[in-house]
Scaffold this active site. Structure first.
Site, PDB file in Angstrom:
ATOM      1  N   TRP A  33       0.832  -1.211   0.000  1.00 26.07           N
ATOM      2  CA  TRP A  33       0.000   0.000   0.000  1.00 26.07           C
ATOM      3  C   TRP A  33       0.861   1.253   0.000  1.00 26.07           C
ATOM      4  CZ3 TRP A  33      -4.251  -1.172  -1.967  1.00 26.07           C
ATOM      5  CH2 TRP A  33      -4.944  -2.335  -1.619  1.00 26.07           C
ATOM      6  N   ASP A  55      -1.359   6.615   6.487  1.00 20.04           N
ATOM      7  CA  ASP A  55      -2.467   5.734   6.091  1.00 20.04           C
ATOM      8  C   ASP A  55      -2.717   4.774   7.261  1.00 20.04           C
ATOM      9  OD1 ASP A  55      -4.103   3.728   5.103  1.00 20.04           O
ATOM     10  OD2 ASP A  55      -2.865   3.272   3.347  1.00 20.04           O
ATOM     11  N   LYS A  97     -11.808  -1.801   6.806  1.00 25.81           N
ATOM     12  CA  LYS A  97     -10.983  -2.718   7.577  1.00 25.81           C
ATOM     13  C   LYS A  97     -11.456  -2.793   9.024  1.00 25.81           C
ATOM     14  CE  LYS A  97      -8.729  -3.022   3.824  1.00 25.81           C
ATOM     15  NZ  LYS A  97      -7.511  -2.373   3.367  1.00 25.81           N
TER      16      LYS A  97
HETATM   17  C1  LIG Z   1      -7.059  -1.839   2.067  1.00 22.39           C
HETATM   18  C2  LIG Z   1      -6.019  -0.804   2.169  1.00 22.39           C
HETATM   19  C3  LIG Z   1      -5.898   0.213   1.207  1.00 22.39           C
HETATM   20  C4  LIG Z   1      -6.770   0.290  -0.032  1.00 22.39           C
HETATM   21  O1  LIG Z   1      -8.069   0.532   0.293  1.00 22.39           O
HETATM   22  P1  LIG Z   1      -9.174   0.796  -0.855  1.00 22.39           P
HETATM   23  O2  LIG Z   1     -10.304   1.362  -0.068  1.00 22.39           O
HETATM   24  O3  LIG Z   1      -9.479  -0.537  -1.459  1.00 22.39           O
HETATM   25  O4  LIG Z   1      -8.631   1.736  -1.839  1.00 22.39           O
HETATM   26  C5  LIG Z   1      -4.930   1.175   1.406  1.00 22.39           C
HETATM   27  N1  LIG Z   1      -4.130   1.148   2.478  1.00 22.39           N
HETATM   28  C6  LIG Z   1      -4.206   0.173   3.406  1.00 22.39           C
HETATM   29  C7  LIG Z   1      -3.286   0.192   4.582  1.00 22.39           C
HETATM   30  C8  LIG Z   1      -5.149  -0.835   3.282  1.00 22.39           C
HETATM   31  O5  LIG Z   1      -5.222  -1.797   4.213  1.00 22.39           O
END
Ligand SMILES: *Cc1c(COP(=O)(O)O)cnc(C)c1O
Length: 359
Positions: free
Chosen positions: A100, A170, A194
């Site tokens: 990511w 993030d 998540k």
């Molecule tokens: C799942 C995830 C993403 C991507 O998320 P989307 O909503 O599918 O774009 C980005 N960063 C992390 C840390 C993730 O776990």
């Protein structure tokens, strides 16, 4: 019957929240309609989104000089939105600790000079690099991290020394799993699927001075933080139902005792699994111990066939979505806030039995 769902995302949500949403599906609090059918400009909905923001501010103790935005496009849209809005000097430093972070780093290169100042790719992202004295660029607009690496199961336990530069993080897969000091960050964001709610919503917490008209030329209106901040996340139709569920999860976390209580529970829960991985002769954790995530726990047997057999038998026994990410293989148990400790205890029991039967 509900299963124990170890999916990395979209992932398990609190049963109480799902039950409440089910009860309100046809008639939300006497409105005679579902939240899904309601105008986002209505009084009823306005209270839903305002309460959600207030509860999130309360939970995370968000200082007044930060804006909270409920946006769409998932976490991935932020890979572009962040540089478009924050790259004033067109320079940013990225710490690459997984897929990511790597995607965010690659996306930023479209908009300016993105520097990879640290990485753990040399050992399949199984650790967090030492970030106490990195070569931070003189003119960097920000330093970027992915705080919890969903795929590899690592987590920053101390934030990098950014040498005074703004920190962007993030937190998709560790959002609301433990307290965090918001004032240490310039921008925090996460996709909610998540740990908080249904896919489609991304929450951005951004320091007010960064919300300006001064964005890269060509930035689409929908990609400007300012337009969403000025309109309190109602510039256009927001992912209204998703935000409603997020709001319920915020209330649920408050009822559990808030983020400190959540952290205590998550530590206790993760320990059950990690302790077993440390004593097992068959199953091994793949991550350096001091960098282990409380949320995502990858493990392997070292034998692909045995891994596949385990995943299959576990699913048949009601422990689903344990297959590891395609880039790591093996297994991964995501044990987010809403996974009860009994789910992890029973999984470990099952693993113990599997080990005995397949020794
Ligand atoms: C799942 C995830 C993403 C991507 O998320 P989307 O909503 O599918 O774009 C980005 N960063 C992390 C840390 C993730 O776990």
């Amino acid at each position: 019957m509900r299963v124990y769902n170890f999916s990395a995302g979209p992932a398990v949500l609190p049963e109480e929240v799902l039950q409440e949403a089910a009860d309100e599906m046809f008639d939300y609090q006497g409105s005679g309609m579902s939240v899904m059918e309601m105008s986002h400009r209505s009084k009823v909905y306005d209270k839903i989104i305002k309460d959600a923001e207030a509860d999130l501010r309360d939970l995370m103790n968000i200082p007044d000089n930060y804006k909270v935005l409920f946006l769409q496009g998932g976490a991935s849209s932020q890979f572009a939105m962040i540089p478009m809005n924050l790259m004033k000097n067109k320079v940013a430093d990225y710490i690459v600790t997984g897929q990511w972070a790597k995607k965010a780093y690659q996306e930023a290169q479209i908009y300016g000079k993105a520097n990879k100042i640290a990485s753990s790719e040399d050992e399949t992202f199984s650790y967090i690099p030492d970030c106490s004295d990195l070569p931070i660029s003189e003119d960097a607009d920000y330093v970027y991290i992915c705080e919890n690496n969903t795929i590899y199961g690592t987590k920053f336990k101390t934030l990098p020394n950014t040498k005074g530069k703004d920190l962007v993080s993030d937190v998709s897969s560790c959002f609301l799993s433990e307290p965090m000091d918001v004032s240490k960050y310039a921008l925090i964001y996460g996709g909610v699927q998540k740990n908080i709610g249904p896919a489609g919503v991304v929450i951005v917490i951004i320091r007010e001075d960064l919300v300006t008209e001064d964005v890269l030329p060509g930035t689409p209106t929908m990609f400007k933080y300012k337009i969403h901040a000025d309109n309190e996340s109602l510039y256009n139709t927001p992912p209204a139902y998703g935000i409603y569920i997020c709001g319920k999860v915020f209330k649920w976390i408050k009822k559990q005792g808030g983020l400190a209580a959540m952290k205590e529970y998550n530590e206790k829960k993760a320990k059950v699994l990690y302790d077993f991985l440390d004593e097992s002769k068959m199953f091994k954790g793949t991550v350096r111990k001091e960098d282990r995530s409380l949320m995502n726990v990858p493990f392997v047997t070292g034998n692909d066939e045995l891994d596949a057999k385990f995943v299959k038998e576990a699913a048949a026994a009601g422990f689903v979505n344990l297959k590891g990410h395609r880039s790591v293989g093996g297994m991964r148990a995501s044990i987010y806030n809403a996974m009860p400790i009994e789910g992890v205890e029973k999984l470990v029991e099952f693993m113990r039995e599997f080990e005995k039967n397949n020794a």
